[in-house]
Scaffold this motif. Structure first.
Motif, PDB file in Angstrom:
ATOM      1  N   UNK A   1      34.201  64.342  45.560  1.00 38.87           N
ATOM      2  CA  UNK A   1      34.568  63.066  44.944  1.00 38.87           C
ATOM      3  C   UNK A   1      34.406  61.925  45.930  1.00 38.87           C
ATOM      4  N   UNK A   2      34.722  62.173  47.204  1.00 41.12           N
ATOM      5  CA  UNK A   2      34.541  61.155  48.225  1.00 41.12           C
ATOM      6  C   UNK A   2      33.082  60.795  48.427  1.00 41.12           C
ATOM      7  N   UNK A   3      32.218  61.804  48.457  1.00 41.49           N
ATOM      8  CA  UNK A   3      30.781  61.550  48.591  1.00 41.49           C
ATOM      9  C   UNK A   3      30.245  60.791  47.376  1.00 41.49           C
ATOM     10  N   UNK A   4      30.745  61.129  46.205  1.00 41.53           N
ATOM     11  CA  UNK A   4      30.334  60.446  44.980  1.00 41.53           C
ATOM     12  C   UNK A   4      30.731  58.967  45.028  1.00 41.53           C
ATOM     13  N   UNK A   5      31.949  58.701  45.513  1.00 42.95           N
ATOM     14  CA  UNK A   5      32.403  57.314  45.627  1.00 42.95           C
ATOM     15  C   UNK A   5      31.581  56.556  46.657  1.00 42.95           C
ATOM     16  N   UNK A   6      31.274  57.203  47.766  1.00 46.39           N
ATOM     17  CA  UNK A   6      30.440  56.569  48.791  1.00 46.39           C
ATOM     18  C   UNK A   6      29.049  56.264  48.249  1.00 46.39           C
ATOM     19  N   UNK A   7      28.512  57.175  47.452  1.00 48.03           N
ATOM     20  CA  UNK A   7      27.196  56.982  46.845  1.00 48.03           C
ATOM     21  C   UNK A   7      27.193  55.776  45.913  1.00 48.03           C
ATOM     22  N   UNK A   8      28.210  55.697  45.052  1.00 47.69           N
ATOM     23  CA  UNK A   8      28.311  54.566  44.120  1.00 47.69           C
ATOM     24  C   UNK A   8      28.465  53.253  44.869  1.00 47.69           C
ATOM     25  N   UNK A   9      29.281  53.277  45.923  1.00 52.92           N
ATOM     26  CA  UNK A   9      29.518  52.058  46.686  1.00 52.92           C
ATOM     27  C   UNK A   9      28.245  51.579  47.377  1.00 52.92           C
ATOM     28  N   UNK A  10      27.451  52.512  47.891  1.00 50.66           N
ATOM     29  CA  UNK A  10      26.202  52.146  48.559  1.00 50.66           C
ATOM     30  C   UNK A  10      25.230  51.500  47.585  1.00 50.66           C
TER      31      UNK A  10
END
Length: 259
Positions: free
Chosen positions: A182-191
């Motif tokens: 979930x953290x990687x997914x959030x980082x991906x969306x933020x990028x």
């Protein structure tokens, strides 16, 4: 992305702040005369979360939160002693947002459905608060939000009839997988939001890698999967599919141990 660590404040001070609403009631004391304070700790934490949501975690500094609340920075220190305690309070409050049934409350029937609820709530939480992805909780904020999620997962795994050690290990494995993904997914969306460019567009710009530099003889398996359309239609679809595949296989493995 700079990583900050939770759990960096004074243990006694942090615990008292995290559990401020869960202490046993104390005998009432006479009310002092004077003007009622317009600020409290809940408002401070709310302001920190709102700033981090809108402008990133760096904006939720002590001075930034004080400015948002219209008070001096030194005034803020009378409510929360340091930025370390403020970070723990913000993280635990966000963890508590997840709508996970407490003991005795209705919950999904099957244990996998209960894990899927944790998965859905956690991914939604990271989506609402992408700054969480930049915080390491190796030393977690041991507050009500963190413990409620821990109790929920342990109770979901307890129905399998595993040993106490296996139950704890299974819950930890599930937490590690879901929270990390979930953290990687959030980082991906933020990028994507920060750059204004989708990951698919980023890869398209680098198409020359495959045309000019890619050697099929050195990467025969990659080539075979590409020719069989094994990589799917896009980066987001691939990420969603790999997440679901990994979680299902993890749960399959845990379920295989049940007595």
């Amino acid at each position: 992305m700079a990583v900050r660590h939770s759990g960096g404040g004074s243990a006694d001070r942090t615990l008292a702040l995290l559990w401020r609403n869960h202490k046993q009631a104390e005998p009432s004391r006479p009310t002092k005369l004077g003007r009622r304070p317009t600020l409290d700790l809940d408002k401070v934490v709310d302001a920190g979360i709102a700033l981090a949501d809108e402008r990133g975690l760096a904006a939720a500094s002590m001075s930034g939160v004080a400015k948002a609340l219209g008070v001096g920075t030194m005034t803020l220190y009378t409510y929360v002693p340091s930025k370390e305690e403020l970070l723990d309070l913000m993280v635990d409050q966000v963890l508590a947002e997840r709508d996970l049934p407490a003991p005795g409350e209705p919950r999904p029937t099957g244990w996998r459905d209960q894990i899927n609820l944790y998965s859905e709530q956690t991914r939604a939480m990271f989506h609402r608060h992408p700054w969480l992805a930049s915080i390491s909780t190796i030393r977690p904020p041991v507050g009500p939000g963190m413990l409620a999620a821990r109790e929920y997962l342990l109770s979901a795994c307890a129905v399998l009839g595993l040993s106490p050690r296996q139950t704890n290990t299974a819950a930890l494995a599930i937490t590690t997988y879901i929270d990390s993904a979930a953290g990687l997914e959030a980082e991906s969306d933020q990028l994507e939001r920060q750059t204004g460019q989708s990951h698919d567009a980023w890869w398209t710009e680098r198409w020359d890698l495959w045309e000019t530099y890619f050697d099929q003889d050195r990467h025969p398996t990659m080539t075979a999967i590409w020719n069989a359309n094994g990589y799917g239609d896009g980066t987001r679809e691939a990420a969603d599919e790999s997440y679901r595949f990994g979680l299902d296989r993890l749960l399959d493995g845990i379920e295989a141990l049940k007595r």
